[in-house]
Design a protein around this motif. Structure first.
Motif, PDB file in Angstrom:
ATOM      1  N   ARG A  23       0.631  -1.252  -0.054  1.00  0.00           N
ATOM      2  CA  ARG A  23      -0.039   0.037   0.083  1.00  0.00           C
ATOM      3  C   ARG A  23       0.801   1.326  -0.009  1.00  0.00           C
ATOM      4  O   ARG A  23       0.578   2.459  -0.624  1.00  0.00           O
ATOM      5  N   LEU A  24       2.193   1.254   0.814  1.00  0.00           N
ATOM      6  CA  LEU A  24       2.822   2.644   0.869  1.00  0.00           C
ATOM      7  C   LEU A  24       3.333   2.548  -0.474  1.00  0.00           C
ATOM      8  O   LEU A  24       3.377   3.628  -1.255  1.00  0.00           O
ATOM      9  N   ALA A  25       3.986   1.678  -1.338  1.00  0.00           N
ATOM     10  CA  ALA A  25       4.681   1.787  -2.612  1.00  0.00           C
ATOM     11  C   ALA A  25       3.553   2.194  -3.557  1.00  0.00           C
ATOM     12  O   ALA A  25       3.658   3.049  -4.479  1.00  0.00           O
ATOM     13  N   ARG A  26       2.220   1.882  -3.597  1.00  0.00           N
ATOM     14  CA  ARG A  26       1.171   2.313  -4.348  1.00  0.00           C
ATOM     15  C   ARG A  26       0.626   3.737  -4.165  1.00  0.00           C
ATOM     16  O   ARG A  26       0.367   4.469  -5.163  1.00  0.00           O
ATOM     17  N   MET A  27       0.784   4.025  -2.824  1.00  0.00           N
ATOM     18  CA  MET A  27       0.464   5.471  -2.676  1.00  0.00           C
ATOM     19  C   MET A  27       1.432   6.219  -3.183  1.00  0.00           C
ATOM     20  O   MET A  27       1.342   7.505  -3.774  1.00  0.00           O
ATOM     21  N   GLU A  68      -5.974  -1.526  -6.016  1.00  0.00           N
ATOM     22  CA  GLU A  68      -4.871  -2.589  -6.605  1.00  0.00           C
ATOM     23  C   GLU A  68      -4.874  -3.457  -5.196  1.00  0.00           C
ATOM     24  O   GLU A  68      -4.335  -2.949  -4.228  1.00  0.00           O
ATOM     25  N   GLY A  69      -4.527  -4.722  -5.385  1.00  0.00           N
ATOM     26  CA  GLY A  69      -4.486  -5.603  -4.134  1.00  0.00           C
ATOM     27  C   GLY A  69      -5.641  -6.024  -3.461  1.00  0.00           C
ATOM     28  O   GLY A  69      -5.732  -6.431  -2.268  1.00  0.00           O
ATOM     29  N   TYR A  70      -6.871  -5.540  -3.862  1.00  0.00           N
ATOM     30  CA  TYR A  70      -8.115  -5.914  -3.196  1.00  0.00           C
ATOM     31  C   TYR A  70      -8.101  -7.287  -2.777  1.00  0.00           C
ATOM     32  O   TYR A  70      -7.748  -8.174  -3.387  1.00  0.00           O
TER      33      TYR A  70
END
Length: 353
Positions: free
Chosen positions: A277-281, A304-306
Motif C-alpha cells: 500500500r505504501l508503494a502504491r500510494m 489494487e491488491g483488493y
C-alpha cells in the motif's frame, strides 16, 4: 453522522460528549468488549484493571484529559474506567502484543493509509481510516471549544468515547494516524489517542511535534502532523519518537510499518499488505499535478491488491475496511470527510473554521 459540539471546562466538554453520544459510547464499549474477548480472551474486568494503570501517569501529564474522560463517563452513565479503557485501547493491545509468552499474531489493530503534500499554494493532509466494519455506527464528529483558554477549537472524527483521533484545529494544524505494531510499552508516556489530541491542541506543526517528542508515546504508532507549512512524520515507539521529513516533492506517504531504521525495535510482521500500500500510494501521487480535493479523493479509491488495498474491504482474510476518508485543506482550514469506502460511500461532510 452524529456531530457532537462541546464547550466549557474539560469536564463539561466530556459531559456533553457522553450525553449526546450515549448510544454510540455504549456501542463502542460493546464493540471492544466483544473484540478483546474474541481476539485475546480478555474479560472486561481484566481490561479495566489494565486501564487503571494509566490514571496516575495521565494525571501527571495533563489532568484535564482525565477530567474530560470523567465527564464522558458521567454523561453516558458508565464507569470512569470504561471510558479510560476506550482511550487506552491501543495500549492494552500493545501490552498483549508485547507479552512474548502469548501468541500475539491475532491481536487486532486498526490499519490505514495516509498522505500529505505541500505545494506552492496548498497543504493537504489526508487518509483512509480502516477498521472493523462493525464499529461504523459508533463513529462521531467531535467539535471542541475550550472556553476561556487560548487552545484552538478542534474538529475531529473519532470513535465515541475517545477524546483524540483524526482531525484539525482552528489554527490549521492537523493530524492523521497509522497503527504500528512493535513490541514495547511505557505507561508513563502519552497513549497514542491522547497524543493525537495533544497535537490538535497545538498552535503550529512545530509546537505539536515539540509536545509529542517532549513527553513521548507509550507504544507504537505513526502520527502525520501538518499545517500550512507542510507535514512532518512522527514514527513513535515506547523508546523514541523520530521525524521523517517531506521528500523533494513535498510529500509524505505512510501505512502500517516503520520506515526509518529501527535496529533497537522488535517489529514482527503484521499487515503483509502494508509495504504494498505504501508503494502504491507513492506511485499514485508521484505525478499528481496541482493536487485538489477531488484528485486526491480519486487516489484513495484505489483497489489494487483488493481486498487489502488502499480502499479496503472487509472480505475473506482481510479483517478491516475503510470506514472513512478525510482530506484536510490546512491553508484554508477546512476538511472533506467521506464516510464508508471511497468507492461506495454513504455520507459526506465538510468541516470548516
Amino acid at each position: 453522522m452524529l456531530e457532537v459540539r462541546c464547550s466549557g471546562t474539560p469536564y463539561e466538554i466530556g459531559l456533553t460528549h457522553g450525553k449526546l453520544a450515549k448510544e454510540q459510547v455504549d456501542g463502542s464499549l460493546d464493540f471492544y468488549k466483544q473484540l478483546l474477548w474474541e481476539s485475546a480472551s480478555m474479560r472486561w474486568e481484566q481490561v479495566l484493571q489494565e486501564a487503571s494503570k494509566y490514571i496516575e501517569p495521565l494525571k501527571n501529564i495533563e489532568p484535564r484529559y482525565v477530567e474530560e474522560i470523567r465527564g464522558i463517563a458521567d454523561g453516558a452513565g458508565v464507569s470512569f474506567l470504561d471510558i479510560l479503557a476506550l482511550n487506552v485501547r491501543s495500549e492494552i493491545n500493545f501490552g498483549l502484543f508485547s507479552d512474548k509468552s502469548k501468541d500475539s499474531t491475532e491481536y487486532p489493530s486498526d490499519g490505514c493509509t495516509s498522505f500529505s503534500v505541500l505545494t506552492k499554494s496548498e497543504s493537504f493532509l489526508c487518509q483512509n481510516w480502516d477498521w472493523r466494519a462493525e464499529q461504523t455506527p459508533n463513529l462521531i464528529v467531535y467539535h471542541i471549544s475550550h472556553t476561556g483558554t487560548d487552545i484552538p477549537d478542534i474538529s475531529m472524527v473519532t470513535e465515541a468515547g475517545i477524546i483524540g483521533k483524526i482531525g484539525f484545529n482552528s489554527n490549521g494544524v492537523g493530524v492523521c494516524l497509522n497503527a504500528i505494531r512493535c513490541r514495547g510499552l511505557d505507561r508513563t508516556k502519552l497513549p497514542v489517542h491522547i497524543a493525537l489530541r495533544a497535537a490538535m491542541e497545538a498552535k503550529s506543526r512545530n509546537e505539536a511535534v515539540k509536545r509529542i517528542k517532549s513527553v513521548g508515546v507509550a507504544g507504537g504508532g505513526h502520527l502525520l502532523v501538518s499545517d500550512a507549512t507542510g507535514p512532518v512524520s512522527l514514527e513513535c515507539t515506547s523508546s523514541w519518537v523520530k521525524e521523517l521529513a517531506m521528500d523533494e516533492k513535498g510529500r509524505i506517504c505512510h501505512s502500517n510499518h516503520l520506515i526509518l531504521d529501527h535496529p533497537d525495535i522488535d517489529e514482527p510482521g503484521w499487515l503483509k499488505d502494508s509495504p504494498a500500500r505504501l508503494a502504491r500510494m507513492r506511485a499514485l501521487t508521484a505525478d499528481l499535478q496541482d493536487p485538489t480535493v477531488d484528485k486526491i479523493f480519486e487516489v484513495f479509491k484505489d483497489t489494487e491488491g483488493y481486498p487489502s488495498s488502499i480502499c479496503r474491504k472487509q472480505e475473506g482474510e482481510c479483517r478491516s475496511q475503510t470506514l472513512f476518508n478525510i482530506i484536510m485543506d490546512l491553508k484554508n482550514k477546512k476538511a472533506q470527510v467521506t464516510f464508508g469506502r471511497p468507492t461506495e460511500y454513504s455520507e459526506r461532510l465538510v468541516l470548516a473554521f
